[in-house]
Design an enzyme around this catalytic site. Structure first.
Site, mmCIF file in Angstrom:
data_model
loop_
_atom_site.group_PDB
_atom_site.id
_atom_site.type_symbol
_atom_site.label_atom_id
_atom_site.label_comp_id
_atom_site.label_asym_id
_atom_site.label_seq_id
_atom_site.Cartn_x
_atom_site.Cartn_y
_atom_site.Cartn_z
ATOM 1 N N ASP A 138 0.785 -1.239 0.000
ATOM 2 C CA ASP A 138 0.000 0.000 0.000
ATOM 3 C C ASP A 138 0.818 1.291 0.000
ATOM 4 N N CYS A 198 -21.482 -0.578 -10.465
ATOM 5 C CA CYS A 198 -20.723 0.246 -9.521
ATOM 6 C C CYS A 198 -20.925 1.738 -9.812
ATOM 7 N N CYS A 202 -22.728 4.262 -6.922
ATOM 8 C CA CYS A 202 -21.918 5.212 -6.145
ATOM 9 C C CYS A 202 -22.776 6.408 -5.727
ATOM 10 N N CYS A 218 -15.217 10.947 -3.438
ATOM 11 C CA CYS A 218 -15.330 9.578 -2.908
ATOM 12 C C CYS A 218 -15.434 9.602 -1.374
ATOM 13 N N CYS A 245 -15.712 3.453 2.487
ATOM 14 C CA CYS A 245 -16.941 3.089 1.766
ATOM 15 C C CYS A 245 -16.669 1.836 0.944
HETATM 16 C C1 B12 Z 1 -4.712 6.807 -3.461
HETATM 17 C C2 B12 Z 1 -5.483 5.561 -3.073
HETATM 18 C C3 B12 Z 1 -6.842 5.693 -2.795
HETATM 19 C C4 B12 Z 1 -7.622 6.961 -3.115
HETATM 20 C C5 B12 Z 1 -7.867 6.996 -4.644
HETATM 21 C C6 B12 Z 1 -8.422 5.683 -5.192
HETATM 22 C C7 B12 Z 1 -8.159 5.440 -6.660
HETATM 23 N N1 B12 Z 1 -9.075 4.755 -7.304
HETATM 24 O O1 B12 Z 1 -7.150 5.844 -7.181
HETATM 25 C C8 B12 Z 1 -8.892 6.783 -2.232
HETATM 26 C C9 B12 Z 1 -8.654 7.445 -0.884
HETATM 27 C C10 B12 Z 1 -10.195 7.344 -2.823
HETATM 28 C C11 B12 Z 1 -8.903 5.270 -2.063
HETATM 29 C C12 B12 Z 1 -10.047 4.550 -1.764
HETATM 30 C C13 B12 Z 1 -10.067 3.177 -1.598
HETATM 31 N N2 B12 Z 1 -9.009 2.356 -1.521
HETATM 32 CO CO1 B12 Z 1 -7.197 2.926 -1.955
HETATM 33 N N3 B12 Z 1 -5.435 3.255 -2.543
HETATM 34 C C14 B12 Z 1 -4.835 4.307 -3.009
HETATM 35 C C15 B12 Z 1 -3.379 3.992 -3.398
HETATM 36 C C16 B12 Z 1 -2.462 4.465 -2.262
HETATM 37 C C17 B12 Z 1 -2.916 4.582 -4.735
HETATM 38 C C18 B12 Z 1 -3.914 4.354 -5.914
HETATM 39 C C19 B12 Z 1 -3.501 5.115 -7.148
HETATM 40 O O2 B12 Z 1 -2.371 4.990 -7.609
HETATM 41 N N4 B12 Z 1 -4.424 5.924 -7.680
HETATM 42 C C20 B12 Z 1 -4.164 6.719 -8.837
HETATM 43 C C21 B12 Z 1 -5.068 6.271 -9.982
HETATM 44 C C22 B12 Z 1 -4.702 7.001 -11.277
HETATM 45 O O3 B12 Z 1 -4.796 4.915 -10.151
HETATM 46 P P1 B12 Z 1 -5.882 3.862 -10.587
HETATM 47 O O4 B12 Z 1 -7.248 4.272 -10.218
HETATM 48 O O5 B12 Z 1 -5.404 2.535 -10.147
HETATM 49 O O6 B12 Z 1 -5.715 3.999 -12.176
HETATM 50 C C23 B12 Z 1 -6.379 3.204 -13.108
HETATM 51 C C24 B12 Z 1 -7.675 3.780 -13.628
HETATM 52 O O7 B12 Z 1 -8.233 4.697 -12.700
HETATM 53 C C25 B12 Z 1 -7.348 4.383 -14.961
HETATM 54 N N5 B12 Z 1 -7.364 5.851 -15.086
HETATM 55 C C26 B12 Z 1 -6.965 6.760 -14.200
HETATM 56 N N6 B12 Z 1 -7.058 7.998 -14.737
HETATM 57 C C27 B12 Z 1 -7.525 7.846 -15.978
HETATM 58 C C28 B12 Z 1 -7.812 8.790 -16.938
HETATM 59 C C29 B12 Z 1 -8.302 8.352 -18.159
HETATM 60 C C30 B12 Z 1 -8.580 9.365 -19.184
HETATM 61 C C31 B12 Z 1 -8.514 6.959 -18.379
HETATM 62 C C32 B12 Z 1 -9.072 6.477 -19.660
HETATM 63 C C33 B12 Z 1 -8.220 6.026 -17.383
HETATM 64 C C34 B12 Z 1 -7.737 6.482 -16.210
HETATM 65 O O8 B12 Z 1 -6.030 4.013 -15.276
HETATM 66 C C35 B12 Z 1 -5.448 3.247 -14.295
HETATM 67 C C36 B12 Z 1 -5.150 1.895 -14.860
HETATM 68 O O9 B12 Z 1 -6.317 1.250 -15.286
HETATM 69 C C37 B12 Z 1 -3.438 2.429 -3.499
HETATM 70 C C38 B12 Z 1 -2.142 1.695 -3.131
HETATM 71 C C39 B12 Z 1 -1.120 1.784 -4.253
HETATM 72 N N7 B12 Z 1 0.088 2.161 -3.921
HETATM 73 O O10 B12 Z 1 -1.428 1.527 -5.406
HETATM 74 C C40 B12 Z 1 -4.599 2.055 -2.543
HETATM 75 C C41 B12 Z 1 -5.536 0.895 -2.969
HETATM 76 C C42 B12 Z 1 -5.881 1.102 -4.410
HETATM 77 N N8 B12 Z 1 -6.722 1.121 -2.148
HETATM 78 C C43 B12 Z 1 -7.300 0.053 -1.755
HETATM 79 C C44 B12 Z 1 -8.544 0.006 -1.061
HETATM 80 C C45 B12 Z 1 -8.888 -1.292 -0.361
HETATM 81 C C46 B12 Z 1 -9.380 1.117 -1.055
HETATM 82 C C47 B12 Z 1 -10.849 1.176 -0.625
HETATM 83 C C48 B12 Z 1 -11.653 -0.088 -0.923
HETATM 84 C C49 B12 Z 1 -10.917 1.491 0.916
HETATM 85 C C50 B12 Z 1 -12.329 1.698 1.433
HETATM 86 N N9 B12 Z 1 -13.126 0.662 1.616
HETATM 87 O O11 B12 Z 1 -12.709 2.800 1.753
HETATM 88 C C51 B12 Z 1 -11.349 2.403 -1.427
HETATM 89 C C52 B12 Z 1 -11.850 1.965 -2.810
HETATM 90 C C53 B12 Z 1 -12.306 3.113 -3.671
HETATM 91 C C54 B12 Z 1 -12.181 2.769 -5.160
HETATM 92 N N10 B12 Z 1 -13.291 2.516 -5.815
HETATM 93 O O12 B12 Z 1 -11.054 2.730 -5.658
HETATM 94 C C55 B12 Z 1 -6.578 -1.206 -2.239
HETATM 95 C C56 B12 Z 1 -7.343 -1.781 -3.428
HETATM 96 C C57 B12 Z 1 -7.315 -3.287 -3.517
HETATM 97 C C58 B12 Z 1 -7.997 -3.773 -4.767
HETATM 98 N N11 B12 Z 1 -8.530 -4.979 -4.742
HETATM 99 O O13 B12 Z 1 -8.065 -3.076 -5.771
HETATM 100 C C59 B12 Z 1 -5.151 -0.591 -2.616
HETATM 101 C C60 B12 Z 1 -4.450 -1.271 -3.781
HETATM 102 C C61 B12 Z 1 -4.294 -0.704 -1.331
HETATM 103 C C62 B12 Z 1 -3.775 -2.105 -1.117
HETATM 104 N N12 B12 Z 1 -2.475 -2.291 -1.125
HETATM 105 O O14 B12 Z 1 -4.495 -3.055 -0.947
HETATM 106 N N13 B12 Z 1 -7.675 4.731 -2.271
HETATM 107 S S1 SF4 Z 2 -19.840 -3.653 -10.750
HETATM 108 FE FE1 SF4 Z 2 -18.313 -2.394 -11.771
HETATM 109 S S2 SF4 Z 2 -16.370 -3.418 -11.371
HETATM 110 FE FE2 SF4 Z 2 -17.999 -4.932 -10.957
HETATM 111 S S3 SF4 Z 2 -18.292 -6.024 -12.914
HETATM 112 FE FE3 SF4 Z 2 -19.757 -4.342 -12.878
HETATM 113 S S4 SF4 Z 2 -18.662 -2.695 -13.956
HETATM 114 FE FE4 SF4 Z 2 -17.127 -4.186 -13.362
HETATM 115 S S1 SF4 Z 3 -15.910 3.907 -2.455
HETATM 116 FE FE1 SF4 Z 3 -15.986 5.921 -3.449
HETATM 117 S S2 SF4 Z 3 -16.291 5.401 -5.614
HETATM 118 FE FE2 SF4 Z 3 -16.885 3.577 -4.441
HETATM 119 S S3 SF4 Z 3 -19.105 3.806 -4.088
HETATM 120 FE FE3 SF4 Z 3 -18.051 4.655 -2.300
HETATM 121 S S4 SF4 Z 3 -17.952 6.858 -2.795
HETATM 122 FE FE4 SF4 Z 3 -18.320 5.799 -4.723
#
Ligand code: B12
Ligand code: SF4
Ligand code: SF4
Length: 353
Positions: A138, A198, A202, A218, A245
């Site tokens: 993480d 999903c 949300c 979020c 959440c």
């Molecule tokens: C910052 C962070 C958060 C932030 C942002 C979440 C996010 N989606 O980025 C917040 C605080 C909101 C958060 C929430 C949660 N988190 Co968090 N978080 C992180 C962290 C530290 C970094 C994630 C990151 O790099 N985000 C940056 C974005 C850009 O990355 P991404 O979403 O993965 O990117 C993909 C897409 O979004 C897409 N994308 C992004 N931008 C764009 C733009 C365009 C134009 C397009 C087309 C696509 C695109 O491209 C990427 C590749 O597909 C990771 C740990 C880690 N080091 O990776 C844990 C991590 C992701 N979190 C985790 C968890 C458990 C949670 C929560 C479930 C906690 C909770 N119950 O409250 C929630 C889930 C919310 C959700 N739906 O994601 C776990 C997820 C495990 C899993 N099975 O996926 C992780 C991996 C931690 C861990 N080691 O277990 N988290």
């Molecule tokens: S709920 Fe969201 S993440 Fe799960 S299968 Fe449907 S689109 Fe994919």
């Molecule tokens: S974890 Fe964040 S993105 Fe997922 S349902 Fe809750 S508010 Fe929405």
């Protein structure tokens, strides 16, 4: 430099990972993948909110070789934390706190880091002196889900979570980046299809597009990461979500019970005080009691002050006017903190309106 004893195979690593309690393991080549570059756009759009550490470490997060220049492989690991308890979406009682499932048990950073250290020590012993490796769960500067997808342990769903076909998405991710040339797995294929559950579920529209999450909307960000005041316009949507959440995972067909995987491992079982507690019961605890409850849990990240801020908002949303007296009547030190007091005032006004 490559290890002098390249006798370690991918199968060896997977066997040793399973022996240490990891539920899934896959190997990805340590290269730069096109999806890693979305991070920049995500930050530029403001989707990281106040999480400045994401911007500060953005350059390092673009490629694991920025973390370990000799890296050849990423061993991606997943640990199931789901337990046999109801989902928040199954609860119709607004006076019961919704706490994120991942935080009910012991702090996963501590538990999994111990397992990673053990796996790293085995790798070092098995591969020889020139072995180099880094292990993270993480908090490292790694985009964990992208490497996990390329290691084949799951795909990144439209809710942005990594979903494993057999286990669902209640997985902690961790990884070992190392200089061993291990046989890689095939990347996982997207299985979301036409589903949009999903995005539809949300409560705040934080999933602005499939695969794109705006953290500033979020509930997980608002209740855990945001340090200051929760914007007034976003408080109603928090409902009973006092910490994190799970909605976008609970509605996912890949997590539908009873088929989704559950862990019986002791660290992930809910602590007594965190198993669907009533909001008001949590609020009425003393600061010391709350500190004791959070000790050793991932919830200590938010601390007692932020937990009280969130509880005040959730109690304000519970619809029971008698809760206003309980909110005002509790005089613990953190209740008098200006940040908490401001949220209490908002809640009391809403309850008495
Ligand atoms: C910052 C962070 C958060 C932030 C942002 C979440 C996010 N989606 O980025 C917040 C605080 C909101 C958060 C929430 C949660 N988190 Co968090 N978080 C992180 C962290 C530290 C970094 C994630 C990151 O790099 N985000 C940056 C974005 C850009 O990355 P991404 O979403 O993965 O990117 C993909 C897409 O979004 C897409 N994308 C992004 N931008 C764009 C733009 C365009 C134009 C397009 C087309 C696509 C695109 O491209 C990427 C590749 O597909 C990771 C740990 C880690 N080091 O990776 C844990 C991590 C992701 N979190 C985790 C968890 C458990 C949670 C929560 C479930 C906690 C909770 N119950 O409250 C929630 C889930 C919310 C959700 N739906 O994601 C776990 C997820 C495990 C899993 N099975 O996926 C992780 C991996 C931690 C861990 N080691 O277990 N988290
Ligand atoms: S709920 Fe969201 S993440 Fe799960 S299968 Fe449907 S689109 Fe994919
Ligand atoms: S974890 Fe964040 S993105 Fe997922 S349902 Fe809750 S508010 Fe929405």
């Amino acid at each position: 430099m490559q290890p002098t004893r390249p006798g370690v195979t991918a199968d060896d690593v997977k066997r040793e990972a399973a022996a240490r309690g990891f539920d899934v393991c896959g190997i990805a080549p340590a290269v730069s993948y096109p999806e890693l570059s979305y991070l920049r756009e995500w930050i530029d759009r403001g989707y990281a909110g106040e999480m400045d550490y994401m911007a500060r470490s953005a350059e390092r997060r673009l490629d694991v070789r920025h973390v370990l220049p000799s890296a050849r492989s990423v061993v991606a690991l997943g640990t199931v934390y789901n337990t046999d308890r109801p989902y928040s979406t199954e609860n119709a009682d607004a006076s019961v706190a919704a706490l994120a499932r991942y935080a009910w048990g012991d702090d996963y950073h501590v538990v999994i880091q111990r397992q990673l250290d053990s796996l790293l020590a085995w790798l070092r012993a098995a591969a020889g002196e020139s072995f180099e490796g880094r292990a993270y769960v993480d908090t490292g500067p790694v985009q964990e889900r992208i490497y996990a997808q390329h290691a084949g342990i799951g795909w990144i769903g439209k809710n942005t979570c990594l979903i494993n076909r057999e286990r669902g998405s209640w997985l902690f991710l961790s990884e070992i980046i190392c200089n061993l040339e291990l046989d890689a797995d095939a990347p996982a294929l997207d299985q979301c299809g036409t589903c949009t559950r999903c995005l539809d579920a949300c409560p705040t529209g934080a999933l602005v597009d499939p695969h794109v999450l705006d953290s500033t909307r979020c509930l997980s960000y608002l209740t855990i990461e945001l340090k200051g005041s929760i914007p007034a316009g976003q408080r109603d949507a928090i409902g009973e979500h006092a910490y994190g959440c799970d909605i976008c995972q609970e509605v996912c067909p890949w997590n539908l019970r009873p088929s989704t995987a559950e862990s019986t491992a002791a660290p992930w079982q809910a602590r007594p005080g965190l198993d669907r507690p009533r909001l008001i019961d949590l609020w009425q605890r003393t600061d010391d009691e709350l500190r004791g409850l959070l000790k050793g849990s991932a919830m200590k990240r938010a601390g007692v002050r932020r937990l009280r801020r969130n509880l005040a908002v959730s109690i304000g949303n519970c619809g029971d006017p008698s809760a206003a007296d309980a909110l005002e009547g509790h005089t613990e030190e953190t209740c008098r903190d200006p940040l908490v007091a401001e949220h209490v005032a908002w809640a009391v006004e809403k309850l008495r309106a």
